[in-house]
Design a protein around this motif. Structure first.
Motif, PDB file in Angstrom:
ATOM      1  N   UNK A   1       0.825  -1.211   0.000  1.00 28.55           N
ATOM      2  CA  UNK A   1       0.000   0.000   0.000  1.00 28.55           C
ATOM      3  C   UNK A   1       0.856   1.258   0.000  1.00 28.55           C
ATOM      4  N   UNK A   2       1.989   1.213   0.689  1.00 31.26           N
ATOM      5  CA  UNK A   2       2.860   2.386   0.727  1.00 31.26           C
ATOM      6  C   UNK A   2       3.514   2.618  -0.629  1.00 31.26           C
ATOM      7  N   UNK A   3       3.892   1.536  -1.306  1.00 30.19           N
ATOM      8  CA  UNK A   3       4.415   1.694  -2.673  1.00 30.19           C
ATOM      9  C   UNK A   3       3.362   2.325  -3.582  1.00 30.19           C
ATOM     10  N   UNK A   4       2.137   1.856  -3.468  1.00 31.48           N
ATOM     11  CA  UNK A   4       1.061   2.418  -4.281  1.00 31.48           C
ATOM     12  C   UNK A   4       0.828   3.891  -3.942  1.00 31.48           C
ATOM     13  N   UNK A   5       0.954   4.223  -2.661  1.00 34.67           N
ATOM     14  CA  UNK A   5       0.790   5.617  -2.233  1.00 34.67           C
ATOM     15  C   UNK A   5       1.891   6.498  -2.820  1.00 34.67           C
ATOM     16  N   UNK A   6       3.123   6.022  -2.781  1.00 34.38           N
ATOM     17  CA  UNK A   6       4.231   6.784  -3.359  1.00 34.38           C
ATOM     18  C   UNK A   6       4.012   7.007  -4.848  1.00 34.38           C
ATOM     19  N   UNK A   7       3.529   5.982  -5.533  1.00 38.02           N
ATOM     20  CA  UNK A   7       3.257   6.113  -6.966  1.00 38.02           C
ATOM     21  C   UNK A   7       2.150   7.134  -7.213  1.00 38.02           C
ATOM     22  N   UNK A   8       1.132   7.143  -6.340  1.00 35.16           N
ATOM     23  CA  UNK A   8       0.036   8.098  -6.502  1.00 35.16           C
ATOM     24  C   UNK A   8       0.532   9.533  -6.335  1.00 35.16           C
ATOM     25  N   UNK A   9       1.366   9.762  -5.332  1.00 33.00           N
ATOM     26  CA  UNK A   9       1.896  11.112  -5.118  1.00 33.00           C
ATOM     27  C   UNK A   9       2.811  11.534  -6.256  1.00 33.00           C
ATOM     28  N   UNK A  10       3.580  10.583  -6.790  1.00 29.25           N
ATOM     29  CA  UNK A  10       4.404  10.899  -7.965  1.00 29.25           C
ATOM     30  C   UNK A  10       3.515  11.322  -9.130  1.00 29.25           C
ATOM     31  N   UNK A  11       2.389  10.640  -9.312  1.00 29.21           N
ATOM     32  CA  UNK A  11       1.465  10.999 -10.388  1.00 29.21           C
ATOM     33  C   UNK A  11       0.877  12.386 -10.176  1.00 29.21           C
ATOM     34  N   UNK A  12       0.631  12.737  -8.925  1.00 25.61           N
ATOM     35  CA  UNK A  12       0.133  14.075  -8.611  1.00 25.61           C
ATOM     36  C   UNK A  12       1.167  15.129  -9.022  1.00 25.61           C
ATOM     37  N   UNK A  13       2.421  14.909  -8.626  1.00 32.36           N
ATOM     38  CA  UNK A  13       3.487  15.854  -8.980  1.00 32.36           C
ATOM     39  C   UNK A  13       3.651  15.920 -10.500  1.00 32.36           C
ATOM     40  N   UNK A  14       3.549  14.772 -11.148  1.00 29.68           N
ATOM     41  CA  UNK A  14       3.692  14.735 -12.611  1.00 29.68           C
ATOM     42  C   UNK A  14       2.605  15.568 -13.284  1.00 29.68           C
ATOM     43  N   UNK A  15       1.378  15.481 -12.788  1.00 32.07           N
ATOM     44  CA  UNK A  15       0.294  16.291 -13.353  1.00 32.07           C
ATOM     45  C   UNK A  15       0.587  17.775 -13.213  1.00 32.07           C
ATOM     46  N   UNK A  16       1.058  18.186 -12.027  1.00 34.10           N
ATOM     47  CA  UNK A  16       1.392  19.597 -11.811  1.00 34.10           C
ATOM     48  C   UNK A  16       2.500  20.028 -12.765  1.00 34.10           C
ATOM     49  N   UNK A  17       3.511  19.180 -12.931  1.00 29.22           N
ATOM     50  CA  UNK A  17       4.615  19.510 -13.835  1.00 29.22           C
ATOM     51  C   UNK A  17       4.134  19.642 -15.278  1.00 29.22           C
ATOM     52  N   UNK A  18       3.286  18.734 -15.713  1.00 28.33           N
ATOM     53  CA  UNK A  18       2.764  18.790 -17.087  1.00 28.33           C
ATOM     54  C   UNK A  18       1.995  20.091 -17.321  1.00 28.33           C
ATOM     55  N   UNK A  19       1.199  20.484 -16.323  1.00 27.82           N
ATOM     56  CA  UNK A  19       0.473  21.753 -16.438  1.00 27.82           C
ATOM     57  C   UNK A  19       1.443  22.920 -16.530  1.00 27.82           C
ATOM     58  N   UNK A  20       2.494  22.880 -15.696  1.00 27.41           N
ATOM     59  CA  UNK A  20       3.470  23.958 -15.699  1.00 27.41           C
ATOM     60  C   UNK A  20       4.239  24.042 -17.003  1.00 27.41           C
ATOM     61  N   UNK A  21       4.570  22.904 -17.568  1.00 33.37           N
ATOM     62  CA  UNK A  21       5.283  22.871 -18.857  1.00 33.37           C
ATOM     63  C   UNK A  21       4.386  23.423 -19.954  1.00 33.37           C
ATOM     64  N   UNK A  22       3.132  22.995 -19.967  1.00 36.80           N
ATOM     65  CA  UNK A  22       2.189  23.449 -20.998  1.00 36.80           C
ATOM     66  C   UNK A  22       1.963  24.955 -20.918  1.00 36.80           C
TER      67      UNK A  22
END
Length: 202
Positions: free
Chosen positions: A123-144
């Motif tokens: 569950x903690x691995x899945x949580x880390x992956x979820x938070x990484x996806x959150x950061x990735x979304x923010x980065x994609x928005x910032x790049x765009x």
């Protein structure tokens, strides 16, 4: 006589988790037995074991609920309308604030966290992956939006999470607080330092 309404299994599970957490906070994980949880709920220990095979399984359920709350708050920040750099800072500060308020109020609660981490790796691995996806979304928005350089969002998200782990990992947060560190100020400084690396030079 009115017929007795039977509790739904999910409701019973939730009551067990809520009651167990209150006892863990009051007595400590080691001093709380399944029998204590059952007595508090006016049910038999066998009934508790119908829903959870062990005391550790109850802690895992507490941990999962907390992780889900962190993720829900994180996605809300990521999908807000603020500039990407502000969202990233709010994200890290929000995770830090959650752990300080909910998991690190006292040593007894920190003991629960240690047990949960030891037995809850999937569950903690899945949580880390979820938070990484959150950061990735923010980065994609910032790049765009031209706010960030055209970096690889997945790799950069991994680097940002690794670089800010001291502000998002409850055990590390607890250790830093014991040392008297001003984690909010340090988190802001760290995020702004990291953002400088991906902000276009004018």
């Amino acid at each position: 006589m009115r017929p007795q309404v039977r509790a739904k299994p999910d409701d019973t599970r939730a009551r067990i988790v809520e009651t167990a957490e209150a006892l863990f906070r009051r007595l400590g994980f080691a001093k709380t037995a399944v029998a204590d949880i059952a007595a508090e709920l006016h049910m038999s220990p066998a009934n508790v074991y119908r829903f959870f095979p062990s005391k550790t399984a109850i802690v895992q359920a507490i941990c999962q609920r907390c992780l889900s709350e962190v993720e829900e708050n994180a996605w809300a920040i990521a999908r807000s309308k603020a500039p990407a750099s502000q969202r990233l800072e709010r994200l890290i500060l929000g995770i830090l604030a959650y752990h300080k308020e909910n998991l690190l109020t006292e040593q007894r609660v920190n003991d629960i966290v240690l047990v949960a981490i030891e037995h809850n790796w999937d569950n903690i691995r899945a949580h880390k992956a979820a938070l990484r996806n959150v950061v990735e979304l923010i980065l994609r928005d910032g790049i765009e939006a031209g706010e960030f350089e055209a970096v690889d969002p997945r790799t950069t998200a991994e680097l940002i999470m690794q670089s800010t782990v001291v502000f998002t990992h409850p055990v590390l947060i607890g250790q830093c607080l014991q040392d008297g560190q001003d984690l909010e100020a340090e988190a802001r400084a760290s995020v702004r330092f990291l953002l400088q690396a991906i902000t276009p030079r004018k």
